[in-house]
Design a protein around this motif. Structure first.
Motif, PDB file in Angstrom:
ATOM      1  N   VAL A  94       0.830  -1.206   0.000  1.00 57.88           N
ATOM      2  CA  VAL A  94       0.000   0.000   0.000  1.00 57.88           C
ATOM      3  C   VAL A  94       0.864   1.256   0.000  1.00 57.88           C
ATOM      4  N   PHE A  95       1.851   1.287   0.904  1.00 63.77           N
ATOM      5  CA  PHE A  95       2.708   2.472   0.992  1.00 63.77           C
ATOM      6  C   PHE A  95       3.622   2.606  -0.230  1.00 63.77           C
ATOM      7  N   THR A  96       3.975   1.482  -0.847  1.00 65.57           N
ATOM      8  CA  THR A  96       4.755   1.545  -2.081  1.00 65.57           C
ATOM      9  C   THR A  96       3.953   2.226  -3.187  1.00 65.57           C
TER      10      THR A  96
ATOM     11  N   LEU B 275       3.392   6.118  -1.807  1.00 66.05           N
ATOM     12  CA  LEU B 275       4.582   6.962  -1.725  1.00 66.05           C
ATOM     13  C   LEU B 275       5.549   6.763  -2.893  1.00 66.05           C
ATOM     14  N   GLY B 276       5.529   5.585  -3.488  1.00 63.97           N
ATOM     15  CA  GLY B 276       6.469   5.315  -4.568  1.00 63.97           C
ATOM     16  C   GLY B 276       5.933   5.581  -5.956  1.00 63.97           C
ATOM     17  N   ILE B 277       4.608   5.648  -6.096  1.00 65.23           N
ATOM     18  CA  ILE B 277       4.006   5.844  -7.414  1.00 65.23           C
ATOM     19  C   ILE B 277       3.066   7.054  -7.430  1.00 65.23           C
ATOM     20  N   ALA B 278       2.040   7.026  -6.577  1.00 69.17           N
ATOM     21  CA  ALA B 278       1.023   8.073  -6.608  1.00 69.17           C
ATOM     22  C   ALA B 278       1.595   9.444  -6.249  1.00 69.17           C
ATOM     23  N   TYR B 279       2.354   9.522  -5.154  1.00 68.59           N
ATOM     24  CA  TYR B 279       2.896  10.816  -4.708  1.00 68.59           C
ATOM     25  C   TYR B 279       3.860  11.414  -5.733  1.00 68.59           C
ATOM     26  N   PRO B 280       4.859  10.645  -6.250  1.00 71.48           N
ATOM     27  CA  PRO B 280       5.737  11.217  -7.281  1.00 71.48           C
ATOM     28  C   PRO B 280       4.979  11.679  -8.522  1.00 71.48           C
ATOM     29  N   LEU B 281       3.968  10.912  -8.943  1.00 70.32           N
ATOM     30  CA  LEU B 281       3.189  11.317 -10.106  1.00 70.32           C
ATOM     31  C   LEU B 281       2.408  12.602  -9.833  1.00 70.32           C
TER      32      LEU B 281
END
Length: 214
Positions: free
Chosen positions: A19-21, A24-30
């Motif tokens: 979930v955090f991946t 924080l790893g996909i949704a936030y950077p996008l």
């Protein structure tokens, strides 16, 4: 029961990691990339400079060396501050090499550094007809990154007459261009005013290109 509880705990940990991946790893950077493209597209893409044909020729954030094939300064261009960002194994590399960003790492008491700076002072004073004691500090010292595109206003003013002569224009024209490309202090009080050499030279090339006559 103990085995089942351990499996559930590990399963919960794996779910949390996934979930955090995603967050924080996909949704936030996008999300941040999208905001940057909408609000600060030019800066987000590197503050790139293009020529009349649309070809990228540099960035307003990175210095360039305005020299001929022998490494001698071209009189029609304002010169950036010295750059230690060069390939030490290649004596013809003049600096502003983006693969070698960094300073010289020489201390203030280093004899070679003192000799280098004195040589720069002598060359600058001779080239622009100024008192060696009044040569701007940034004209003879490199920045920590070696990628600084800015010079002091005093440095730019010293070079103005030489650039104007090489381009065949009145010095007042060049002085106005200096003012147009002078950036103020951050937040109005941090740092000093500086002139962006890359954008200044680019504008001069557009407005007052060097001709065979000049």
């Amino acid at each position: 029961m103990k085995l089942g509880a351990a499996i559930r705990r590990h399963t919960a940990a794996i779910r949390a990691m996934l979930v955090f991946t995603v967050i924080l790893g996909i949704a936030y950077p996008l999300l941040m990339t999208g905001i940057a493209q909408l609000a600060f597209k030019d800066k987000a893409n590197g503050s790139l400079i293009k020529d009349a044909s649309g070809k990228v020729v540099g960035s307003s954030l990175l210095c360039q060396q305005y020299v001929d094939k022998n490494g001698d300064a071209l009189a029609q261009y304002f010169q950036a501050r010295p750059s230690a960002a060069s390939d030490s194994s290649n004596s013809s590399d003049p600096g502003c090499n983006y693969a070698f960003s960094g300073g010289s790492n020489r201390g203030t008491t280093d004899p070679q550094l003192k000799q280098t700076i004195q040589g720069r002072i002598d060359d600058y004073a001779k080239a622009y007809g100024v008192d060696p004691a009044k040569v701007p500090e940034d004209a003879v010292t490199a920045s920590g990154s070696g990628m600084d595109p800015g010079i002091s206003v005093a440095n730019a003013n010293d070079q103005a007459a030489s650039v104007a002569k090489a381009r065949g224009v009145d010095v007042s024209v060049v002085q106005k261009a200096i003012k147009d490309h002078t950036d103020g202090r951050s937040l109005g009080f941090l740092g000093e005013e500086y002139v962006n050499v890359v954008t200044l030279n680019r504008d001069l090339d557009k407005q007052h290109p060097v001709t065979a006559q000049s």
